[in-house]
Write a protein that holds these residues in place. Structure first.
Motif, PDB file in Angstrom:
ATOM      1  N   THR A 241     -11.977  89.993  30.849  1.00 26.13           N
ATOM      2  CA  THR A 241     -12.484  88.518  30.850  1.00 26.13           C
ATOM      3  C   THR A 241     -11.876  87.973  31.898  1.00 26.13           C
ATOM      4  O   THR A 241     -12.752  86.972  32.529  1.00 26.13           O
ATOM      5  CB  THR A 241     -12.057  87.823  29.498  1.00 26.13           C
ATOM      6  OG1 THR A 241     -12.872  88.680  28.463  1.00 26.13           O
ATOM      7  CG2 THR A 241     -12.547  86.435  29.382  1.00 26.13           C
ATOM      8  N   SER A 242     -10.719  87.939  32.263  1.00 28.56           N
ATOM      9  CA  SER A 242      -9.877  87.378  33.193  1.00 28.56           C
ATOM     10  C   SER A 242     -10.566  87.556  34.736  1.00 28.56           C
ATOM     11  O   SER A 242     -10.616  86.626  35.644  1.00 28.56           O
ATOM     12  CB  SER A 242      -8.446  87.619  33.305  1.00 28.56           C
ATOM     13  OG  SER A 242      -7.997  87.378  32.030  1.00 28.56           O
ATOM     14  N   LEU A 243     -10.790  89.006  34.975  1.00 25.32           N
ATOM     15  CA  LEU A 243     -11.248  89.295  36.250  1.00 25.32           C
ATOM     16  C   LEU A 243     -12.778  89.021  36.315  1.00 25.32           C
ATOM     17  O   LEU A 243     -13.154  88.387  37.419  1.00 25.32           O
ATOM     18  CB  LEU A 243     -11.079  90.784  36.241  1.00 25.32           C
ATOM     19  CG  LEU A 243      -9.809  91.505  36.439  1.00 25.32           C
ATOM     20  CD1 LEU A 243      -9.900  93.064  36.282  1.00 25.32           C
ATOM     21  CD2 LEU A 243      -9.330  91.101  37.806  1.00 25.32           C
ATOM     22  N   ARG A 244     -13.507  88.915  35.252  1.00 24.45           N
ATOM     23  CA  ARG A 244     -14.804  88.111  35.337  1.00 24.45           C
ATOM     24  C   ARG A 244     -14.782  86.617  35.466  1.00 24.45           C
ATOM     25  O   ARG A 244     -15.599  86.114  36.502  1.00 24.45           O
ATOM     26  CB  ARG A 244     -15.683  88.418  34.136  1.00 24.45           C
ATOM     27  CG  ARG A 244     -16.262  89.753  33.747  1.00 24.45           C
ATOM     28  CD  ARG A 244     -17.019  90.116  32.372  1.00 24.45           C
ATOM     29  NE  ARG A 244     -17.447  91.248  32.228  1.00 24.45           N
ATOM     30  CZ  ARG A 244     -18.323  91.733  32.972  1.00 24.45           C
ATOM     31  NH1 ARG A 244     -19.082  91.337  33.793  1.00 24.45           N
ATOM     32  NH2 ARG A 244     -18.909  93.245  32.640  1.00 24.45           N
ATOM     33  N   SER A 245     -13.777  86.147  34.917  1.00 26.82           N
ATOM     34  CA  SER A 245     -13.812  84.577  35.253  1.00 26.82           C
ATOM     35  C   SER A 245     -13.376  84.366  36.815  1.00 26.82           C
ATOM     36  O   SER A 245     -13.717  83.350  37.162  1.00 26.82           O
ATOM     37  CB  SER A 245     -12.670  84.059  34.377  1.00 26.82           C
ATOM     38  OG  SER A 245     -13.040  84.124  32.994  1.00 26.82           O
TER      39      SER A 245
ATOM     40  N   LEU B 235     -15.675  79.638  43.302  1.00 29.86           N
ATOM     41  CA  LEU B 235     -15.065  80.021  42.103  1.00 29.86           C
ATOM     42  C   LEU B 235     -14.541  78.815  41.526  1.00 29.86           C
ATOM     43  O   LEU B 235     -14.162  78.681  40.240  1.00 29.86           O
ATOM     44  CB  LEU B 235     -13.891  81.158  42.307  1.00 29.86           C
ATOM     45  CG  LEU B 235     -13.000  81.532  41.383  1.00 29.86           C
ATOM     46  CD1 LEU B 235     -13.791  82.312  40.100  1.00 29.86           C
ATOM     47  CD2 LEU B 235     -12.166  82.512  41.754  1.00 29.86           C
ATOM     48  N   ILE B 236     -13.823  78.008  42.412  1.00 31.61           N
ATOM     49  CA  ILE B 236     -13.254  76.813  42.127  1.00 31.61           C
ATOM     50  C   ILE B 236     -14.345  75.868  41.096  1.00 31.61           C
ATOM     51  O   ILE B 236     -14.150  75.346  40.293  1.00 31.61           O
ATOM     52  CB  ILE B 236     -12.771  75.731  43.215  1.00 31.61           C
ATOM     53  CG1 ILE B 236     -11.339  76.890  43.584  1.00 31.61           C
ATOM     54  CG2 ILE B 236     -12.461  74.658  42.718  1.00 31.61           C
ATOM     55  CD1 ILE B 236     -10.955  76.192  45.068  1.00 31.61           C
ATOM     56  N   LEU B 237     -15.478  75.795  41.660  1.00 34.32           N
ATOM     57  CA  LEU B 237     -16.647  75.055  40.905  1.00 34.32           C
ATOM     58  C   LEU B 237     -16.969  75.537  39.657  1.00 34.32           C
ATOM     59  O   LEU B 237     -17.240  74.905  38.739  1.00 34.32           O
ATOM     60  CB  LEU B 237     -17.839  74.967  42.068  1.00 34.32           C
ATOM     61  CG  LEU B 237     -17.523  74.046  43.285  1.00 34.32           C
ATOM     62  CD1 LEU B 237     -18.820  74.526  44.337  1.00 34.32           C
ATOM     63  CD2 LEU B 237     -17.155  72.731  42.896  1.00 34.32           C
TER      64      LEU B 237
END
Length: 276
Positions: free
Chosen positions: A146-150, A209-211
């Motif tokens: 989940t973290s890597l996907r995020s 990614l920030i957006l």
């Protein structure tokens, strides 16, 4: 230089989503003064940072923008002689109260640094280690994925999770550091020039990614890149430095307003490239 030409160049750079809806203040700085020993680094900074928005700190070198950023999760505490006067409120809680544990603060307000700093461990352990230290009791495989996907990294590393993270490219390492921050489930992510050491392609991926991340997190970013600030942020704070080398907040406004119609002359001069 009139800002008309600047407006023409940057008009399409600003986020297209509306930021007119009421936003909840998640962080509030009230009359913040920061010193390193006898040196007055930042004076009288007051501002509200809004939930699920991206706020950019811009300004010339030495103006205190990184110092202010680090004050939000008490990273300056780690610098000998650093002191803060005023208040930094997080969800209306004074982060500098004597009964507040700065370690707990940093779980809720994570930080991504200028230079990628993955642990010299596997990709998997870079995500799992922090969660394990913080007492995570859930499914670690699910948390890592989940973290890597995020962080938009899963598809690139899913078949090499046991590989040492230091073998990743610079851009991948920075996204891994973002994933590592996400894994401990903060509310706020601070980013200190997260793309300054990256090539243009990697920088673009970090900006995208920030957006995406602001849908779930509040993000505060320090950047020297005016185009980057205009592309990713909803609000921009412009810091300046006085004759005593003390930083101060010159202007703070919605990004489009600040770039296209700044109130202060120094703001206009900075964003139009007259000094930097």
């Amino acid at each position: 230089m009139n800002t008309t030409n600047l407006a023409e160049n940057l008009l399409t750079a600003f986020p297209t989503q509306s930021i007119a809806e009421p936003a909840r203040t998640i962080i509030r700085l009230q009359d913040v003064n920061i010193r390193y020993g006898t040196f007055h680094a930042v004076k009288d900074a007051s501002m509200d940072i809004y939930e699920h928005k991206v706020t950019a700190f811009i300004g010339p070198s030495g103006c205190g923008k990184s110092t202010v950023l680090r004050s939000i999760n008490r990273m300056n505490d780690l610098i000998r002689g650093a002191t803060l006067e005023g208040k930094v409120l997080f969800n209306n809680e004074d982060l500098y109260s004597k009964d507040v544990d700065p370690v707990l603060i940093r779980r809720r307000i994570g930080m991504v640094f200028q230079k990628p700093n993955p642990f010299p461990k596997s990709i998997y352990e870079n995500i799992a280690w922090g969660a394990r230290v913080n007492g995570y009791k859930g499914d670690y495989d699910e948390l890592v994925e989940t973290s890597l996907r995020s962080a938009a990294l899963w598809d690139e590393v899913k078949d090499k999770l046991k590989q040492n993270a230091l073998r990743l490219s610079g851009g991948q390492q920075q996204r891994l550091c973002i994933a590592r921050t996400i894994a401990v489930q903060p509310q706020v992510i601070l980013m200190d020039e997260p793309a300054s050491a990256l090539d243009p392609i990697a920088t673009s991926r970090i900006e995208e990614l920030i957006l995406e991340l602001k849908q779930a997190y509040t993000i505060v970013i320090v950047t020297h890149n005016m185009g980057q600030a205009s592309r990713v942020s909803d609000y921009t704070a412009f810091f300046m430095v006085d004759a005593n080398r003390t930083g101060y907040l010159e202007e703070y406004e919605q990004t489009e307003q600040l770039f296209l119609n700044p109130v202060h002359k120094k703001t206009e001069e900075y964003i139009s490239g007259k000094f930097g």
